[in-house]
Design a protein around this motif. Structure first.
Motif, PDB file in Angstrom:
ATOM      1  N   PHE A  44       2.659   4.606  -8.906  1.00  0.00           N
ATOM      2  CA  PHE A  44       1.741   4.158  -7.870  1.00  0.00           C
ATOM      3  C   PHE A  44       2.524   3.844  -6.613  1.00  0.00           C
ATOM      4  N   ASN A  45       2.059   4.364  -5.490  1.00  0.00           N
ATOM      5  CA  ASN A  45       2.703   4.129  -4.208  1.00  0.00           C
ATOM      6  C   ASN A  45       1.674   3.485  -3.288  1.00  0.00           C
ATOM      7  N   ALA A  46       1.851   2.203  -2.996  1.00  0.00           N
ATOM      8  CA  ALA A  46       0.875   1.459  -2.195  1.00  0.00           C
ATOM      9  C   ALA A  46       0.738   2.023  -0.782  1.00  0.00           C
ATOM     10  N   GLU A  47       1.766   2.689  -0.274  1.00  0.00           N
ATOM     11  CA  GLU A  47       1.699   3.250   1.072  1.00  0.00           C
ATOM     12  C   GLU A  47       0.753   4.447   1.145  1.00  0.00           C
ATOM     13  N   ARG A  48       0.447   5.050   0.028  1.00  0.00           N
ATOM     14  CA  ARG A  48      -0.404   6.241   0.019  1.00  0.00           C
ATOM     15  C   ARG A  48      -1.857   5.932  -0.310  1.00  0.00           C
ATOM     16  N   HIS A  49      -2.188   4.669  -0.515  1.00  0.00           N
ATOM     17  CA  HIS A  49      -3.544   4.288  -0.892  1.00  0.00           C
ATOM     18  C   HIS A  49      -4.102   3.251   0.067  1.00  0.00           C
ATOM     19  N   LEU A  51      -5.809   0.059   0.427  1.00  0.00           N
ATOM     20  CA  LEU A  51      -6.043  -1.089  -0.439  1.00  0.00           C
ATOM     21  C   LEU A  51      -7.035  -2.068   0.163  1.00  0.00           C
ATOM     22  N   ASP A  52      -7.151  -2.063   1.491  1.00  0.00           N
ATOM     23  CA  ASP A  52      -8.071  -2.960   2.165  1.00  0.00           C
ATOM     24  C   ASP A  52      -8.817  -2.157   3.211  1.00  0.00           C
ATOM     25  N   TRP A  53     -10.132  -2.069   3.063  1.00  0.00           N
ATOM     26  CA  TRP A  53     -10.944  -1.301   3.990  1.00  0.00           C
ATOM     27  C   TRP A  53     -11.778  -2.281   4.791  1.00  0.00           C
TER      28      TRP A  53
END
Length: 65
Positions: A44-49, A51-53
């Motif tokens: 999982f790569n947090a930079e590619r998802h 997470l907060d919209w």
């Protein structure tokens, strides 16, 4: 109707057609991404998802202020 049997397009339709053709050519020229092998784990790569919209309404209020 024009000599080639097509109905004449207005200037905006011609513009959109030109843009669509250019975009198609550029997209087709992009290299295809390498797909992960079946069963291969990808960390999982947090930079590619996302997470907060943020809410659109909140953003509109900020822009109007």
């Amino acid at each position: 109707m024009s000599a080639d049997g097509e109905t004449p397009k207005n200037e905006f339709e011609s513009f959109l057609g030109d843009i669509a053709e250019e975009i198609s050519q550029r997209v087709e020229s992009l290299p295809r991404p390498v797909r992960a092998k079946t069963g291969e784990f990808r960390a999982f790569n947090a930079e590619r998802h996302v997470l907060d919209w943020p809410g659109v309404v909140d953003r509109m209020i900020e822009e109007m202020a």
